[in-house]
Design a protein around this motif. Structure first.
Motif, mmCIF file in Angstrom:
data_model
loop_
_atom_site.group_PDB
_atom_site.id
_atom_site.type_symbol
_atom_site.label_atom_id
_atom_site.label_comp_id
_atom_site.label_asym_id
_atom_site.label_seq_id
_atom_site.Cartn_x
_atom_site.Cartn_y
_atom_site.Cartn_z
ATOM 1 N N GLN A 89 0.744 -1.172 -0.105
ATOM 2 C CA GLN A 89 -0.036 -0.187 -0.075
ATOM 3 C C GLN A 89 0.790 1.276 -0.092
ATOM 4 N N PHE A 90 1.876 1.224 0.714
ATOM 5 C CA PHE A 90 2.815 2.386 0.862
ATOM 6 C C PHE A 90 3.394 2.622 -0.669
ATOM 7 N N SER A 91 3.964 1.698 -1.238
ATOM 8 C CA SER A 91 4.357 1.620 -2.552
ATOM 9 C C SER A 91 3.488 2.314 -3.705
ATOM 10 N N SER A 93 0.583 3.983 -3.150
ATOM 11 C CA SER A 93 0.383 5.400 -2.624
ATOM 12 C C SER A 93 1.478 6.348 -3.164
ATOM 13 N N CYS A 94 2.708 6.011 -2.944
ATOM 14 C CA CYS A 94 3.806 6.850 -3.457
ATOM 15 C C CYS A 94 3.746 7.090 -4.882
ATOM 16 N N GLY A 169 -3.959 8.461 -3.208
ATOM 17 C CA GLY A 169 -2.834 8.298 -2.778
ATOM 18 C C GLY A 169 -2.639 8.886 -1.442
ATOM 19 N N GLY A 170 -3.087 9.886 -1.027
ATOM 20 C CA GLY A 170 -3.053 10.614 0.387
ATOM 21 C C GLY A 170 -3.959 9.578 1.371
ATOM 22 N N LEU A 173 -1.724 6.656 1.802
ATOM 23 C CA LEU A 173 -0.510 6.810 2.580
ATOM 24 C C LEU A 173 -1.003 6.739 4.265
ATOM 25 N N SER A 176 -1.581 3.509 5.336
ATOM 26 C CA SER A 176 -0.342 2.813 5.663
ATOM 27 C C SER A 176 0.295 3.036 6.837
#
Length: 203
Positions: A89-91, A93-94, A169-170, A173, A176
């Motif tokens: 999820q972090f990947s 979102s970034c 994305g926000g 993030l 995450s």
């Protein structure tokens, strides 16, 4: 006062998993609402949303049962799965936040060409036909097709795609970071002794 006790860790972990349960039910409900009101006819899109909701619901259920019973095995698997979900999820979102307009346009065109049912929904809801240009020989489900005065869908979709990607994305993030908080809480909670248990028992 610092939250470091057994009961506080347990309550925080339960609250976090209840939040995940509500989010999963909301995701399933929105997908069902979209197909029920005819906003989405693509079963692939709805299926993915419902599958993600069910997956999140089962993760939250495992975490909730593990927290309530202080079950070491369930908490261990919950912690590993949550860590993997955090990395993915972090990947993603970034990546959503880092895409420029040209990359967004290319991804939208690939998605447009590969999903016929979602294309029909977009044409009907946005009242446009075609992606880059409007071809009179093709069929279109929008109202403007009858008068043959349709605009292509690409400019309309691209106008909102940046805002949607920043929003997704926000949100991704934010969640995450709640997941890495869940991993940390689970790790600490697993290593704490239940004050009601037998003092001579192993952890």
């Amino acid at each position: 006062m610092v939250c470091g006790g057994f009961a506080c860790s347990k309550n925080c972990l339960c609250a976090l998993n209840l939040l995940y349960t509500l989010v999963s039910l909301l995701l399933i409900g929105i997908a069902a609402w979209g197909i029920g009101f005819g906003l989405i006819s693509s079963f692939r899109v709805v299926g993915v949303a419902i599958a993600v909701g069910i997956f999140l619901f089962f993760i939250a259920l495992v975490g909730l049962i593990g927290a309530v019973k202080h079950h070491q095995v369930l908490l261990f698997f919950y912690m590993i799965i949550l860590l993997l979900v955090f990395i993915v999820q972090f990947s993603v979102s970034c990546a959503c936040l880092a895409l420029n307009k040209e990359q967004q346009s290319q991804l939208l065109e690939v998605g447009w060409n590969n999903t016929k049912s979602a294309r029909t929904d977009l044409e009907r809801n946005l009242n446009c036909c075609g992606f880059r240009f409007f071809d009179l020989n093709e069929t279109c489900s929008s109202d403007c097709f009858r008068s043959h005065q349709c605009q292509p869908c690409a400019p309309i979709i691209e106008e909102y795609s940046g805002m949607v990607l920043r929003f997704v994305g926000g949100i991704g993030l934010f969640f995450s970071f709640t997941e890495i908080l869940g991993v940390w809480l689970t790790y600490r909670y697993r290593n704490q002794k239940d004050p009601r248990a037998n003092p001579s028992a192993f952890l």
